[in-house]
Design a protein around this motif. Structure first.
Motif, PDB file in Angstrom:
ATOM      1  N   ALA A 258       0.829  -1.209   0.000  1.00  0.00           N
ATOM      2  CA  ALA A 258       0.000   0.000   0.000  1.00  0.00           C
ATOM      3  C   ALA A 258       0.860   1.253   0.000  1.00  0.00           C
ATOM      4  CB  ALA A 258      -0.919  -0.005   1.222  1.00  0.00           C
ATOM      5  N   THR A 259       1.965   1.217   0.724  1.00  0.00           N
ATOM      6  CA  THR A 259       2.855   2.388   0.784  1.00  0.00           C
ATOM      7  C   THR A 259       3.531   2.630  -0.550  1.00  0.00           C
ATOM      8  OG1 THR A 259       3.244   1.990   3.139  1.00  0.00           O
ATOM      9  CG2 THR A 259       4.820   3.400   1.991  1.00  0.00           C
ATOM     10  N   GLU A 261       2.411   1.787  -3.485  1.00  0.00           N
ATOM     11  CA  GLU A 261       1.382   2.292  -4.403  1.00  0.00           C
ATOM     12  C   GLU A 261       1.105   3.763  -4.143  1.00  0.00           C
ATOM     13  OE1 GLU A 261      -1.068   2.249  -7.571  1.00  0.00           O
ATOM     14  OE2 GLU A 261       0.266   0.627  -6.897  1.00  0.00           O
ATOM     15  N   TYR A 262       1.078   4.142  -2.862  1.00  0.00           N
ATOM     16  CA  TYR A 262       0.839   5.549  -2.524  1.00  0.00           C
ATOM     17  C   TYR A 262       1.988   6.430  -3.011  1.00  0.00           C
ATOM     18  CZ  TYR A 262      -0.490   9.640   0.213  1.00  0.00           C
ATOM     19  OH  TYR A 262      -0.862  10.910   0.597  1.00  0.00           O
ATOM     20  N   THR A 265       1.523   7.213  -6.681  1.00  0.00           N
ATOM     21  CA  THR A 265       0.369   8.011  -7.113  1.00  0.00           C
ATOM     22  C   THR A 265       0.303   9.402  -6.491  1.00  0.00           C
ATOM     23  OG1 THR A 265      -0.971   6.971  -5.388  1.00  0.00           O
ATOM     24  CG2 THR A 265      -1.008   5.959  -7.567  1.00  0.00           C
ATOM     25  N   ARG A 266       0.811   9.568  -5.265  1.00  0.00           N
ATOM     26  CA  ARG A 266       0.773  10.869  -4.585  1.00  0.00           C
ATOM     27  C   ARG A 266       1.812  11.796  -5.202  1.00  0.00           C
ATOM     28  NH1 ARG A 266       0.451  15.332  -2.599  1.00  0.00           N
ATOM     29  NH2 ARG A 266       0.256  15.820  -0.362  1.00  0.00           N
ATOM     30  N   SER A 334       5.246   3.345   7.262  1.00  0.00           N
ATOM     31  CA  SER A 334       4.089   3.400   6.366  1.00  0.00           C
ATOM     32  C   SER A 334       3.183   4.578   6.715  1.00  0.00           C
ATOM     33  CB  SER A 334       3.312   2.086   6.426  1.00  0.00           C
ATOM     34  OG  SER A 334       2.803   1.844   7.731  1.00  0.00           O
ATOM     35  N   HIS A 338       2.666   7.906   4.290  1.00  0.00           N
ATOM     36  CA  HIS A 338       1.309   8.264   3.871  1.00  0.00           C
ATOM     37  C   HIS A 338       0.934   9.679   4.297  1.00  0.00           C
ATOM     38  CE1 HIS A 338       0.433   4.060   2.789  1.00  0.00           C
ATOM     39  NE2 HIS A 338      -0.685   4.507   2.250  1.00  0.00           N
ATOM     40  N   GLY A 342      -2.740   8.786   6.582  1.00  0.00           N
ATOM     41  CA  GLY A 342      -2.467   7.530   7.262  1.00  0.00           C
ATOM     42  C   GLY A 342      -3.016   7.481   8.673  1.00  0.00           C
ATOM     43  N   ALA A 347      -8.491   5.284   6.225  1.00  0.00           N
ATOM     44  CA  ALA A 347      -7.362   4.665   5.537  1.00  0.00           C
ATOM     45  C   ALA A 347      -7.027   3.311   6.150  1.00  0.00           C
ATOM     46  CB  ALA A 347      -6.144   5.585   5.588  1.00  0.00           C
ATOM     47  N   ILE A 349      -4.279   1.709   6.006  1.00  0.00           N
ATOM     48  CA  ILE A 349      -2.913   1.607   6.505  1.00  0.00           C
ATOM     49  C   ILE A 349      -2.838   1.851   8.011  1.00  0.00           C
ATOM     50  CG2 ILE A 349      -2.275   4.027   6.092  1.00  0.00           C
ATOM     51  CD1 ILE A 349      -0.105   0.902   5.429  1.00  0.00           C
TER      52      ILE A 349
END
Length: 380
Positions: A258-259, A261-262, A265-266, A334, A338, A342, A347, A349
């Motif tokens: 998840a981290t 992927e973030y 995209t962020r 993580s 985020h 986060g 969320a 996470i």
């Protein structure tokens, strides 16, 4: 040594992952947590239908005769999905006591109802001042006629709110911290003299503080030797610790994915923040911590079956140390990567971090197990 899964184990992994992907996304989990007891009876029944609740039990008891590796596979998948259903207290702990110490009558009375999903368990072991010492027991079990009378208090009993059967550690003789004179008892959760206080834990599960006031049970409630139950308790708890290690690996793996992927995209300053070298280094450190945790989880899984109690205990303790350190590092990083999102309830996470934190504190934190290894002279 070959660490590859067998064909049957791969099929098990695929089937449980498919089940959870279809019915256990993060939004569905929120709904399940609002149900009675903090978990979904429908999901529990599906786990039973798929045979997951029968995995560790012998074939002549109606199970599949699976071992610690299969439990590891299931617990890793449950970690990734943040599963709240009481697999650990019921199948791993409750089933462990029945498999290793239960009489033929106790197995016949309880194992079929675990397998079909109609009976769940809770492990009532922790006391007000016992910390992580399994032998620090003040709850008493005194002989009365053909049975026992149990009195005392137990705290933070996971699944204590909805369990049908309580597994209670109680002192049958000797003093509070003596390692002899401790028994294990199967107590109906609705027995006269039991009172409970329910509450949610930080990770969204449900627990209960339970008071036993002159609770009478039959002689058949005692599991194995009621005056020398500590070796059985230690064995089952080591298996539970190994299962928790596997669950933590699943959570850490999900947190890292998840981290990453973030980070992809962020965007900040017009570019993905994953392009910043310092954040890439953090993600690489998280990956290293995860791989270390995976290795030690496998070690704990293999060690859970050791007959030598000291070797098993030292190996599982070492795994719990590394799992605790990796879980803390990956969880903190993580959340940091985020940013503010986060920390929100929306969320996933943040919920992973909460569960990782609770696992680190359950059945002994890293400092506790590091001390145990040191006192035993180390692994080498």
């Amino acid at each position: 040594m070959d660490f590859d899964l067998s064909e049957e184990q791969r099929l098990l992994k695929e089937s449980i992952e498919r089940l959870l992907s279809d019915s256990y996304d993060f939004d569905q989990r929120k709904k399940y947590l609002r149900e009675k007891g903090g978990w979904s009876s429908a999901i529990w029944n599906r786990l039973a239908e798929q045979g997951l609740l029968a995995l560790p039990f012998a074939e002549h008891d109606g199970g599949f005769g699976a071992g610690a590796v299969e439990t590891m596979i299931v617990m890793e998948a449950f970690g990734r999905a943040l599963v709240a259903e009481p697999f650990l207290p019921t199948v791993v702990v409750g089933g462990g006591f029945l498999r290793h110490g239960g009489s033929a009558a106790q197995k016949a009375a309880h194992i079929p109802s675990i397998i079909d999903g109609s009976n769940t368990f809770a492990f009532a072991q922790l006391e007000k001042n016992s910390r992580y010492d399994l032998y620090d027991v003040t709850t008493s079990a005194k002989k009365k006629g053909g049975g026992w009378v149990i009195s005392g208090e137990k705290f933070v009993v996971i699944n204590g709110e909805s369990a049908n059967t309580l597994i209670v550690t109680a002192r049958t003789k000797a003093k509070q911290r003596d390692k002899a004179g401790i028994g294990v008892f199967l107590v109906p959760a609705n027995a006269k003299g039991i009172s409970k206080k329910y509450y949610p834990t930080q990770d969204g599960l449900r627990a209960a503080d339970i008071t036993f006031t002159g609770v009478e049970v039959g002689n058949d409630a005692a599991v194995d030797d009621p005056e020398n139950g500590l070796p059985l308790i230690e064995r089952v708890v080591d298996e539970a610790r190994a299962a928790l290690c596997a669950e933590a690996v699943g959570l850490m793996d999900e947190s890292l994915k998840a981290t990453i992927e973030y980070l992809k995209t962020r965007k900040q300053f017009g570019v993905p923040i994953g392009s910043f070298q310092s954040l890439q280094h953090r993600a690489a450190d998280m990956f290293v911590a995860l791989e270390q945790a995976k290795s030690m989880s496998m070690f704990a899984t293999m060690a859970a079956g050791f007959d030598d109690a000291s070797q098993r205990s030292e190996a599982v303790a070492a795994a719990k140390v590394q799992i605790g350190r990796s879980a803390t590092f990956i969880g903190q990083q993580s959340i940091q990567l985020h940013g503010g999102i986060g920390m929100t309830m929306e969320a996933k996470i943040g919920h992973c971090f909460k569960r990782l934190t609770m696992i680190e504190k359950t059945l002994g934190d890293a400092d506790c197990h590091l001390r145990r290894i040191s006192e035993s002279g180390g692994l080498l």
